[in-house]
Motif scaffolding. Sequence first.
Motif, PDB file in Angstrom:
ATOM      1  N   ALA A  13       0.805  -1.227   0.000  1.00 49.93           N
ATOM      2  CA  ALA A  13       0.000   0.000   0.000  1.00 49.93           C
ATOM      3  C   ALA A  13       0.840   1.281   0.000  1.00 49.93           C
ATOM      4  O   ALA A  13       0.402   2.312  -0.538  1.00 49.93           O
ATOM      5  N   GLY A  14       2.050   1.228   0.573  1.00 51.53           N
ATOM      6  CA  GLY A  14       2.899   2.427   0.624  1.00 51.53           C
ATOM      7  C   GLY A  14       3.265   2.934  -0.762  1.00 51.53           C
ATOM      8  O   GLY A  14       3.525   4.127  -0.940  1.00 51.53           O
ATOM      9  N   GLU A  18       1.210   7.935  -2.200  1.00 51.97           N
ATOM     10  CA  GLU A  18       1.359   9.283  -2.764  1.00 51.97           C
ATOM     11  C   GLU A  18       0.478   9.500  -3.998  1.00 51.97           C
ATOM     12  O   GLU A  18       0.454  10.607  -4.550  1.00 51.97           O
ATOM     13  N   PHE A  24      -2.900   0.713   5.161  1.00 45.73           N
ATOM     14  CA  PHE A  24      -3.730  -0.004   6.135  1.00 45.73           C
ATOM     15  C   PHE A  24      -3.336   0.270   7.576  1.00 45.73           C
ATOM     16  O   PHE A  24      -4.177   0.505   8.432  1.00 45.73           O
ATOM     17  N   ARG A  25      -2.024   0.182   7.869  1.00 45.18           N
ATOM     18  CA  ARG A  25      -1.596   0.153   9.266  1.00 45.18           C
ATOM     19  C   ARG A  25      -0.947   1.443   9.734  1.00 45.18           C
ATOM     20  O   ARG A  25      -0.411   1.486  10.834  1.00 45.18           O
ATOM     21  N   TRP A  31      -7.234   0.388   8.564  1.00 44.27           N
ATOM     22  CA  TRP A  31      -7.563  -0.439   9.743  1.00 44.27           C
ATOM     23  C   TRP A  31      -7.649   0.379  11.041  1.00 44.27           C
ATOM     24  O   TRP A  31      -7.978  -0.155  12.092  1.00 44.27           O
ATOM     25  N   GLN A  91       0.475  -6.727  -3.553  1.00 42.09           N
ATOM     26  CA  GLN A  91      -0.585  -6.970  -2.577  1.00 42.09           C
ATOM     27  C   GLN A  91      -1.701  -5.957  -2.798  1.00 42.09           C
ATOM     28  O   GLN A  91      -2.762  -6.047  -2.176  1.00 42.09           O
ATOM     29  N   HIS A 109      -3.564 -10.392  -4.032  1.00 41.56           N
ATOM     30  CA  HIS A 109      -4.737 -10.151  -3.180  1.00 41.56           C
ATOM     31  C   HIS A 109      -5.972  -9.754  -3.991  1.00 41.56           C
ATOM     32  O   HIS A 109      -6.924  -9.210  -3.438  1.00 41.56           O
ATOM     33  N   THR A 177       5.609  -1.903   1.938  1.00 37.34           N
ATOM     34  CA  THR A 177       4.794  -2.880   2.680  1.00 37.34           C
ATOM     35  C   THR A 177       5.357  -3.035   4.090  1.00 37.34           C
ATOM     36  O   THR A 177       6.570  -3.048   4.285  1.00 37.34           O
ATOM     37  N   SER A 178       4.435  -3.158   5.055  1.00 39.56           N
ATOM     38  CA  SER A 178       4.860  -3.185   6.456  1.00 39.56           C
ATOM     39  C   SER A 178       5.385  -4.554   6.885  1.00 39.56           C
ATOM     40  O   SER A 178       5.918  -4.700   7.973  1.00 39.56           O
ATOM     41  N   ASN A 202      11.187   1.546   1.601  1.00 37.59           N
ATOM     42  CA  ASN A 202       9.980   1.823   2.392  1.00 37.59           C
ATOM     43  C   ASN A 202      10.151   3.146   3.131  1.00 37.59           C
ATOM     44  O   ASN A 202      11.271   3.606   3.351  1.00 37.59           O
ATOM     45  N   LEU A 203       9.026   3.721   3.516  1.00 35.82           N
ATOM     46  CA  LEU A 203       9.090   4.991   4.241  1.00 35.82           C
ATOM     47  C   LEU A 203       9.908   4.856   5.519  1.00 35.82           C
ATOM     48  O   LEU A 203      10.653   5.747   5.895  1.00 35.82           O
ATOM     49  N   GLU A 204       9.748   3.724   6.179  1.00 28.88           N
ATOM     50  CA  GLU A 204      10.449   3.483   7.451  1.00 28.88           C
ATOM     51  C   GLU A 204      10.815   1.993   7.486  1.00 28.88           C
ATOM     52  O   GLU A 204      10.292   1.221   6.694  1.00 28.88           O
ATOM     53  N   ALA A 220       8.195   6.707  -1.452  1.00 34.90           N
ATOM     54  CA  ALA A 220       8.374   5.875  -2.650  1.00 34.90           C
ATOM     55  C   ALA A 220       8.643   6.702  -3.903  1.00 34.90           C
ATOM     56  O   ALA A 220       9.462   6.308  -4.741  1.00 34.90           O
TER      57      ALA A 220
HETATM   58  N1  APR Z   1       6.408   5.592   0.459  1.00 33.48           N
HETATM   59  C1  APR Z   1       6.894   4.401   0.857  1.00 33.48           C
HETATM   60  N2  APR Z   1       6.364   3.680   1.863  1.00 33.48           N
HETATM   61  C2  APR Z   1       5.282   4.185   2.479  1.00 33.48           C
HETATM   62  C3  APR Z   1       4.712   5.423   2.126  1.00 33.48           C
HETATM   63  C4  APR Z   1       5.328   6.143   1.057  1.00 33.48           C
HETATM   64  N3  APR Z   1       4.862   7.337   0.652  1.00 33.48           N
HETATM   65  N4  APR Z   1       3.660   5.665   2.936  1.00 33.48           N
HETATM   66  C5  APR Z   1       3.568   4.609   3.774  1.00 33.48           C
HETATM   67  N5  APR Z   1       4.558   3.715   3.501  1.00 33.48           N
HETATM   68  C6  APR Z   1       4.854   2.443   4.157  1.00 33.48           C
HETATM   69  C7  APR Z   1       4.464   2.400   5.624  1.00 33.48           C
HETATM   70  O1  APR Z   1       5.537   2.881   6.412  1.00 33.48           O
HETATM   71  C8  APR Z   1       4.204   0.912   5.839  1.00 33.48           C
HETATM   72  O2  APR Z   1       5.384   0.234   6.222  1.00 33.48           O
HETATM   73  O3  APR Z   1       4.048   1.468   3.530  1.00 33.48           O
HETATM   74  C9  APR Z   1       3.753   0.428   4.453  1.00 33.48           C
HETATM   75  C10 APR Z   1       2.268   0.119   4.341  1.00 33.48           C
HETATM   76  O4  APR Z   1       1.958  -0.946   5.192  1.00 33.48           O
HETATM   77  P1  APR Z   1       0.469  -1.494   5.358  1.00 33.48           P
HETATM   78  O5  APR Z   1      -0.463  -0.369   5.569  1.00 33.48           O
HETATM   79  O6  APR Z   1       0.512  -2.568   6.364  1.00 33.48           O
HETATM   80  O7  APR Z   1       0.138  -2.085   3.892  1.00 33.48           O
HETATM   81  P2  APR Z   1       0.578  -3.470   3.253  1.00 33.48           P
HETATM   82  O8  APR Z   1       1.874  -3.935   3.779  1.00 33.48           O
HETATM   83  O9  APR Z   1       0.397  -3.341   1.786  1.00 33.48           O
HETATM   84  O10 APR Z   1      -0.560  -4.427   3.810  1.00 33.48           O
HETATM   85  C11 APR Z   1      -0.584  -5.770   3.418  1.00 33.48           C
HETATM   86  O11 APR Z   1      -2.644  -6.085   4.529  1.00 33.48           O
HETATM   87  O12 APR Z   1      -4.800  -5.614   5.190  1.00 33.48           O
HETATM   88  C12 APR Z   1      -4.024  -6.205   4.268  1.00 33.48           C
HETATM   89  O13 APR Z   1      -4.812  -6.961   2.253  1.00 33.48           O
HETATM   90  C13 APR Z   1      -4.257  -5.811   2.829  1.00 33.48           C
HETATM   91  O14 APR Z   1      -2.702  -6.045   0.982  1.00 33.48           O
HETATM   92  C14 APR Z   1      -2.858  -5.537   2.304  1.00 33.48           C
HETATM   93  C15 APR Z   1      -1.975  -6.271   3.301  1.00 33.48           C
END
Ligand code: APR
Length: 234
Positions: A13-14, A18, A24-25, A31, A91, A109, A177-178, A202-204, A220
């Motif tokens: 999702a990260g 942008e 999500f988290r 969530w 994902q 997904h 992705t987290s 990743n952002l962090e 990203a």
């Molecule tokens: N650039 C890079 N990374 C980013 C940015 C950005 N601008 N903004 C947020 N992030 C990072 C966050 O720091 C986090 O580590 O993206 C990650 C997003 O994590 P989640 O919200 O957990 O999303 P994801 O890992 O895709 O979730 C996995 O969980 O609920 C399910 O099915 C859903 O596919 C999803 C899965």
Amino acid sequence: MARFSNVVVLTGAGLSAESGLSTFRDKNGIWAKYDYRDVATPEGFRANPQLVHDFYNSRRRAHAGVKPNAAHLALARLEREHAGSVTIVTQNIDALHEAAGSRNLIHMHGELLKALCALCGERQAWTDDLSVETPCPACSHKGGMRPDVVWFGEMPYEMERIYEVLTSAHLFISIGTSGNVYPAAGFVATTREAGAHTVELNLEPSESAHLFDETLHGPATQIVPAYINRLLSR
Ligand code: APR
């Protein structure tokens, strides 16, 4: 780059944050507003299908105005310009990789812009709202239509093909992705064991940041184009 013939990219999702789509988290993530058990499980759908339809209908409507960002575009360029293979395993259920021009793409997904009839198993491209009254265009029955997305407790799509590409990867790049959700969170371990060089963008630092050979942290749209430029100019 020559030593990295097969490149596998995992996105989350990260990558689309942008472009204006929620993660999500994160603190204001999806969530934090919804209980995933209500809107993203087969049990939730059985208990209140219209609530689940409303959740995905609003996400589908929000998707109508979004555009791929510089990170999606850089990944499409990688696929076009790299002499070896590039496979994106996402994902994300949005359609921003396709919109950016990526072709070798696996939606593990599922896809927000598709509907699945649980009664006859047919899939359709879908941009409108869904409801419990929506008839299936293939079998005409009502009550079986659902978003073609993989919920918690369901098996992600194309796992066999995914493990084939993971185990033959030379370079594995995980983006946005987290690292909380399996099986995707385990891909870094699989590719490492198969001898790939592993990179987190990743952002962090994610939950599994310590498993990567290389990590780069930042938004990203900045770090992905920069990393891919470096890769293509090697
Ligand atoms: N650039 C890079 N990374 C980013 C940015 C950005 N601008 N903004 C947020 N992030 C990072 C966050 O720091 C986090 O580590 O993206 C990650 C997003 O994590 P989640 O919200 O957990 O999303 P994801 O890992 O895709 O979730 C996995 O969980 O609920 C399910 O099915 C859903 O596919 C999803 C899965």
